[in-house]
Design a protein around this motif. Structure first.
Motif, PDB file in Angstrom:
ATOM      1  N   UNK A   1       0.831  -1.212   0.000  1.00 50.21           N
ATOM      2  CA  UNK A   1       0.000   0.000   0.000  1.00 50.21           C
ATOM      3  C   UNK A   1       0.858   1.252   0.000  1.00 50.21           C
ATOM      4  N   UNK A   2       1.976   1.198   0.747  1.00 50.03           N
ATOM      5  CA  UNK A   2       2.861   2.360   0.805  1.00 50.03           C
ATOM      6  C   UNK A   2       3.505   2.594  -0.559  1.00 50.03           C
ATOM      7  N   UNK A   3       3.867   1.512  -1.231  1.00 50.91           N
ATOM      8  CA  UNK A   3       4.474   1.641  -2.563  1.00 50.91           C
ATOM      9  C   UNK A   3       3.470   2.284  -3.516  1.00 50.91           C
ATOM     10  N   UNK A   4       2.238   1.791  -3.450  1.00 51.59           N
ATOM     11  CA  UNK A   4       1.203   2.319  -4.343  1.00 51.59           C
ATOM     12  C   UNK A   4       0.950   3.797  -4.053  1.00 51.59           C
ATOM     13  N   UNK A   5       0.872   4.145  -2.770  1.00 48.93           N
ATOM     14  CA  UNK A   5       0.650   5.553  -2.408  1.00 48.93           C
ATOM     15  C   UNK A   5       1.769   6.436  -2.970  1.00 48.93           C
ATOM     16  N   UNK A   6       3.008   5.971  -2.812  1.00 49.65           N
ATOM     17  CA  UNK A   6       4.155   6.755  -3.301  1.00 49.65           C
ATOM     18  C   UNK A   6       4.079   6.911  -4.817  1.00 49.65           C
ATOM     19  N   UNK A   7       3.688   5.827  -5.475  1.00 56.55           N
ATOM     20  CA  UNK A   7       3.596   5.864  -6.932  1.00 56.55           C
ATOM     21  C   UNK A   7       2.508   6.812  -7.410  1.00 56.55           C
ATOM     22  N   UNK A   8       1.376   6.740  -6.740  1.00 62.02           N
ATOM     23  CA  UNK A   8       0.257   7.605  -7.143  1.00 62.02           C
ATOM     24  C   UNK A   8       0.575   9.065  -6.853  1.00 62.02           C
ATOM     25  N   UNK A   9       1.469   9.265  -5.869  1.00 66.45           N
ATOM     26  CA  UNK A   9       1.860  10.645  -5.533  1.00 66.45           C
ATOM     27  C   UNK A   9       2.950  11.143  -6.482  1.00 66.45           C
TER      28      UNK A   9
ATOM     29  N   UNK B   1       4.661  -3.097 -16.872  1.00 69.68           N
ATOM     30  CA  UNK B   1       5.281  -1.765 -16.751  1.00 69.68           C
ATOM     31  C   UNK B   1       4.340  -0.691 -17.310  1.00 69.68           C
ATOM     32  N   UNK B   2       3.606  -1.045 -18.371  1.00 72.73           N
ATOM     33  CA  UNK B   2       2.623  -0.105 -18.926  1.00 72.73           C
ATOM     34  C   UNK B   2       1.561   0.200 -17.863  1.00 72.73           C
ATOM     35  N   UNK B   3       1.093  -0.835 -17.191  1.00 73.82           N
ATOM     36  CA  UNK B   3       0.081  -0.649 -16.137  1.00 73.82           C
ATOM     37  C   UNK B   3       0.601   0.314 -15.075  1.00 73.82           C
ATOM     38  N   UNK B   4       1.876   0.142 -14.710  1.00 74.67           N
ATOM     39  CA  UNK B   4       2.460   0.986 -13.666  1.00 74.67           C
ATOM     40  C   UNK B   4       2.504   2.447 -14.125  1.00 74.67           C
ATOM     41  N   UNK B   5       2.967   2.670 -15.353  1.00 76.08           N
ATOM     42  CA  UNK B   5       3.065   4.052 -15.857  1.00 76.08           C
ATOM     43  C   UNK B   5       1.672   4.673 -16.014  1.00 76.08           C
ATOM     44  N   UNK B   6       0.746   3.864 -16.464  1.00 80.57           N
ATOM     45  CA  UNK B   6      -0.638   4.298 -16.631  1.00 80.57           C
ATOM     46  C   UNK B   6      -1.199   4.726 -15.261  1.00 80.57           C
ATOM     47  N   UNK B   7      -1.032   3.844 -14.272  1.00 82.66           N
ATOM     48  CA  UNK B   7      -1.539   4.147 -12.924  1.00 82.66           C
ATOM     49  C   UNK B   7      -0.824   5.356 -12.331  1.00 82.66           C
ATOM     50  N   UNK B   8       0.451   5.512 -12.674  1.00 84.58           N
ATOM     51  CA  UNK B   8       1.218   6.649 -12.134  1.00 84.58           C
ATOM     52  C   UNK B   8       0.747   7.972 -12.737  1.00 84.58           C
TER      53      UNK B   8
END
Ligand SMILES: Nc1nc2c(ncn2[C@@H]2O[C@H](COP(=O)(O)OP(=O)(O)OP(=O)(O)O)[C@@H](O)[C@H]2O)c(=O)[nH]1
Length: 350
Positions: free
Chosen positions: A22-30, A147-154
């Motif tokens: 969850x912390x990783x996701x929060x950091x990524x979304x931020x 990786x596309x999903x990650x960049x998309x979500x970011x």
């Protein structure tokens, strides 16, 4: 360093924060770029613990325009991607670039990404990342899609997937894109090569780059002819029949001079039109659905393979089974049945 070594280093280098999905996701979304880079490394290295992060991120993805750029080596893909990034930034759009090299374990991809990265230091609106096979070609298209999903979500508005060469592996990689641009250069015979590899079939937009060189017009004419043949074949075989017939997309042919930026705006218009077409015709939803199906199947296969390995180990491992076959105590078929039987028993109990 070996793959294993890299994965270990990656896992050991994981901070407490990164170990908590969850912390990783929060950091990524931020918008934390360092976390973004590390998550992609962990995908590339098949590191433990990345799946819960991807699971959470996948719920934030789906907004980016994902564009694949492929074509023969030297056709000008890197130069064009560089121009596209400039043009998107001028339009105030943020861009994530994945430079994918299925052909070599390390070198090409890194060089590819570096070229773009060089003059973009400090621009938070651009993120460039290279990925290579690292000895596990089969997993690269899956890793690229993740990786596309990650960049998309970011939150990147546009995600560009650039492949180094053009072959079957590249075709698999760019399938993660909603829109695929295929580059050819004037009169190089590339189109024949690309046709063999099935690359031209996946083109949503054709790009004749190096339009400043002689023969560009002839290449455009050849592509037009090929497009006509493909369209005829499509309608006579019924592929485009029914509801989709009227809506069928005809890939435009755009001429560019990547070194000067000429035609880049036309290319962006063509890419935008394709996206609008996808949205208007429900094709995007169809592609997304089949992508979800592919993801579910890939995850299932990976999990079942792991489950089988565990079951096999519990029963003494493959060497023991081979020894028993050799000793005439069993045969390969019965050996497999003995491994699978406990799993089937578990299923029957439910
Ligand atoms: N004349 C001309 N040269 C170009 C154009 N675009 C790229 N080039 C040149 O073509 C060469 C190859 O360009 P790249 O962008 O490296 O091509 P690539 O397709 O990324 O090549 P790989 O990295 O090998 O896959 C470079 O020397 C570029 O300067 C163009 O529009 N016109």
């Amino acid at each position: 360093m070996s793959d294993r070594g890299m994965a270990d280093e990656e896992a050991e280098g994981m901070t407490d924060e990164e170990a908590d999905p969850s912390a990783v996701v929060d950091a990524l979304l931020a918008g934390d770029e360092r976390t973004l880079a590390r998550v992609i490394s962990r995908i590339e290295n098949r590191a433990e613990g990345v799946r819960p992060v991807l699971a959470r991120l996948s719920r934030h993805a789906g907004e980016a325009a994902v564009i694949g750029i492929t074509g023969a080596p030297g056709a000008g893909k890197s130069t064009l991607v560089d121009g596209l990034v400039d043009a998107y930034r001028d339009r105030d759009l943020t861009v994530g670039v994945l430079a994918i090299d299925p052909s070599s374990p390390y070198s090409g991809g890194a060089v590819l990404g570096d070229r773009i990265r060089m003059h973009r230091d400090g621009d938070a609106g651009v993120f460039v990342r290279s990925m290579s096979a690292r000895g596990r070609l089969g997993g690269l298209s899956r890793a690229a899609a993740e990786a596309v999903t990650v960049l998309d979500a970011a939150g990147f508005d546009v995600v560009l997937i650039e492949t180094v060469g053009a072959g079957q592996n590249e075709v698999d990689v760019v399938r993660a894109a909603d829109t695929v641009a295929v580059l050819v250069q004037p009169e190089s015979g590339d189109d024949v090569q690309l046709l063999k590899a099935g690359v031209l079939e996946i083109a949503d937009v054709f790009v004749v780059n190096k339009a400043d060189l002689e023969g560009a017009g002839r290449t455009v004419a050849r592509l037009e002819e090929m497009r006509r043949v493909r369209k005829r074949a499509g309608s006579s075989s019924g592929i485009d029949s029914g509801d989709r017939h009227d809506d069928a997309w005809t890939p435009p042919i755009v001429e560019t001079v990547a070194t000067t930026g000429t035609g880049v705006a036309d290319l962006i218009d063509a890419l935008d039109s394709h996206r609008e077409h996808l949205l208007a015709t429900d094709d995007l939803a169809t592609t997304t659905r089949s992508r979800h199906a592919a993801t579910i199947r890939a995850l299932l296969r990976a999990d079942l393979e792991a489950l089988l390995e565990t079951t096999l180990e519990r029963q003494g491992g493959i060497d023991d089974l081979v020894r028993r076959v050799e000793a005439g105590e069993t045969d390969p078929y019965a050996a497999v049945e003995s491994v699978v039987a406990p799993i089937e028993d578990c299923l029957d109990d439910r």
